[in-house]
Design a protein around this motif. Structure first.
Motif, PDB file in Angstrom:
ATOM      1  N   GLY A   1       0.810  -1.203   0.000  1.00  0.00           N
ATOM      2  CA  GLY A   1       0.000   0.000   0.000  1.00  0.00           C
ATOM      3  C   GLY A   1       0.846   1.257   0.000  1.00  0.00           C
ATOM      4  O   GLY A   1       2.086   1.202  -0.020  1.00  0.00           O
ATOM      5  N   PRO A   2       0.202   2.427   0.018  1.00  0.00           N
ATOM      6  CA  PRO A   2       0.913   3.700   0.021  1.00  0.00           C
ATOM      7  C   PRO A   2       1.909   3.807   1.180  1.00  0.00           C
ATOM      8  O   PRO A   2       1.741   3.187   2.230  1.00  0.00           O
ATOM      9  CB  PRO A   2      -0.217   4.724   0.185  1.00  0.00           C
ATOM     10  N   ASN A   3       2.976   4.572   0.941  1.00  0.00           N
ATOM     11  CA  ASN A   3       4.047   4.848   1.913  1.00  0.00           C
ATOM     12  C   ASN A   3       5.075   3.736   2.031  1.00  0.00           C
ATOM     13  O   ASN A   3       6.081   3.906   2.720  1.00  0.00           O
ATOM     14  CB  ASN A   3       3.505   5.150   3.325  1.00  0.00           C
ATOM     15  N   ALA A   4       4.858   2.592   1.400  1.00  0.00           N
ATOM     16  CA  ALA A   4       5.863   1.524   1.448  1.00  0.00           C
ATOM     17  C   ALA A   4       7.045   1.910   0.554  1.00  0.00           C
ATOM     18  O   ALA A   4       6.865   2.471  -0.526  1.00  0.00           O
ATOM     19  CB  ALA A   4       5.261   0.203   0.986  1.00  0.00           C
ATOM     20  N   ASN A   5       8.227   1.601   1.018  1.00  0.00           N
ATOM     21  CA  ASN A   5       9.438   1.896   0.226  1.00  0.00           C
ATOM     22  C   ASN A   5      10.440   0.757   0.345  1.00  0.00           C
ATOM     23  O   ASN A   5      11.534   0.928   0.882  1.00  0.00           O
ATOM     24  CB  ASN A   5      10.071   3.215   0.696  1.00  0.00           C
ATOM     25  N   PRO A   6      10.070  -0.430  -0.161  1.00  0.00           N
ATOM     26  CA  PRO A   6      10.973  -1.587  -0.063  1.00  0.00           C
ATOM     27  C   PRO A   6      12.198  -1.404  -0.942  1.00  0.00           C
ATOM     28  O   PRO A   6      12.205  -0.606  -1.887  1.00  0.00           O
ATOM     29  CB  PRO A   6      10.100  -2.739  -0.558  1.00  0.00           C
ATOM     30  N   SER A   7      13.243  -2.182  -0.631  1.00  0.00           N
ATOM     31  CA  SER A   7      14.487  -2.123  -1.399  1.00  0.00           C
ATOM     32  C   SER A   7      14.389  -2.895  -2.706  1.00  0.00           C
ATOM     33  O   SER A   7      15.238  -2.743  -3.577  1.00  0.00           O
ATOM     34  CB  SER A   7      15.650  -2.674  -0.558  1.00  0.00           C
TER      35      SER A   7
END
Length: 467
Positions: A77-83
């Motif tokens: 969902g929004p705000n996720a910032n996985p590598s």
């Protein structure tokens, strides 16, 4: 349409398999992904999406491996910032799956990226939500785990959770099914139900956090009240889920079977922790000196995470015959990937080789009655809430989670007794104490359940209501 909840008891975790017209979605998969692949093959279907409700703290998800094996996108969902590469859904974004749709509802509060997935049937009717750690049965997700990452207080996160529940979830029809990520036994909430499937209507009627007339201030106070410190391994699991990890199959293949003499040499050379996962009664009768007991048939993974603070710690296993791979897998589920090997032939091989071993004295609760009259020390290693509910008069609370903080209270020169609720945790405590040189520890078999059948004097407290 097919929905299957794949529930893992020792993690109190629910993953979900959803299928429609040969297209499949997996929600919050476990780290070992072969069961999902097998189900898809059996159905002659294709895994189209891998949905993650948030960055999990209590287990390592299988999203990365499953994406590598299937080519399916990982959806957050929004705000996720996985590598790693992933599709970051917009609030309200719709995903087609065969004849049905899955809509991403951004529900921050437990974490900032927390997302609930709303499934609509082929007629477009709201059918079910997969609520992750936003909404449990009987509770809601704790708002204290993401404070550092969100640069917010737990009260601020709880306020966001209040808004998410009331604007995105409580507005749904009462007959919408609720499929949560966890049930009773999870450390992600404090009042989770033993049930694993419910409905919006049931939760509105019974969940303290969904009271219709509840103010935001009341919600924040009640949701944050009484939160115990999260297990120490939680931040490490979030990091692995966010940055990626090694395929669990590689970890299993790298672990070696060691003959007893080689096992001993490797343990000494690597400073490995010897972890014995057999039944507590078997451990009491004989175990490798300084080994630690955490039984595979109890709340294994959570206790490993709570008590083995270094997740890179080399581990050597003593397991029941045939359960070596299972144990390695269950360690990896919570991020303990450095299992270097196991004792070939199990503890019986150790004994047959004439190797030194230790025992734990374990006695019936009836013996404790006279010992208490003689003022022999007794220690209660249950959780604080269990202790507050009822305990032996004048026996101190020394919770297993915080055993190291109480070491100075245990006598080294005379016998003392430890008990829990049923015998599992007290044997863990006894193994830790023996490894630290407290060889005069005695386990109370059957724990408090057995103690209640005796005439030992007990005291109980009635906890005040928070409502």
């Amino acid at each position: 349409m097919k929905i299957e909840q794949i529930y893992t008891g020792c993690l109190a975790q629910g993953a979900y398999y959803i299928e429609s017209n040969g297209e499949i979605a997996i929600i919050d998969p476990l780290r070992e992904v072969q069961p999902y692949l097998d189900k898809a093959e059996k159905a002659n279907g294709k895994i189209k999406y891998i949905f993650e409700t948030h960055f999990h703290a209590d287990f390592v998800s299988g999203h990365v491996t499953l994406a590598e094996k299937t080519g399916a996108p990982i959806v957050y969902g929004p705000n996720a910032n996985p590598s790693f590469e992933a599709h970051i859904a917009k609030d309200g974004e719709v995903f087609q799956l065969g004849e049905i749709t899955i809509t991403a509802l951004h529900t921050p509060g437990h974490t900032m990226e927390s997302t609930t997935y709303l499934l609509k049937d082929k007629n477009g009717k709201d059918y079910a939500i997969f609520s992750g750690d936003t909404l449990f049965l009987g509770d809601v997700g704790r708002p204290d785990l993401a404070q550092k990452a969100a640069h917010m207080t737990q009260e601020q996160l709880a306020g966001l959770l209040y808004d998410s529940l009331r604007t995105k979830i409580m507005t749904l029809a009462d007959d919408v099914i609720v499929y949560p990520a966890h049930g009773a036994g999870s450390a992600c909430g404090k009042n989770l139900s033993k049930e694993t499937v419910g409905s919006i209507g049931e939760q509105k009627a019974t969940n303290y956090a969904l009271r219709a007339n509840m103010t935001k201030e009341e919600f924040v106070k009640e949701v944050t009240d009484g939160l115990l410190p999260p297990p120490a391994y939680f931040p490490m699991n979030v990091k692995l889920n966010k940055e990626g990890y090694e395929n669990v199959e590689n970890i299993i293949n790298e672990a070696k079977a060691f003959e007893p003499n080689v096992f001993e040499t490797v343990a000494n050379d690597t400073d490995a922790l010897v972890l014995d996962v057999r039944h507590q009664d078997d451990f009491a009768k004989g175990h490798i000196p300084k080994s630690i007991f955490i039984g595979i048939d109890g709340q294994f993974a959570p206790w490993v995470g709570a008590l083995i603070l270094d997740y890179k710690q080399p581990i050597l296993l003593v397991t029941p015959e045939g359960r070596e791979e299972e144990t390695i897998t269950r360690l990896a589920r919570v991020g303990y990937d450095n299992t270097i090997g196991y004792l070939k032939g199990g503890f019986e091989a150790w004994k047959k080789a004439g190797m030194e071993y230790d025992t734990v004295t374990s006695v019936d609760a009836s013996i404790l009655e006279n010992k208490i009259k003689e003022n022999v020390p007794v220690f209660d290693v249950r959780k604080p809430g269990e202790y507050a509910s009822e305990h032996i008069v004048d026996v101190p609370s020394t919770p297993l989670d915080f055993l190291n903080e109480h070491l100075s209270e245990f006598p080294k020169e005379k016998d003392f007794y430890v008990h829990c609720a049923g015998g599992y945790r007290s044997m863990i405590a006894a193994s830790i104490l023996k490894a630290r040189g407290y060889h005069n520890v005695i386990d109370v078999k059957g724990g408090y359940a057995a103690i209640k059948q005796t005439q030992i004097k007990r005291t109980a407290y009635v906890c005040p209501s928070t409502l």
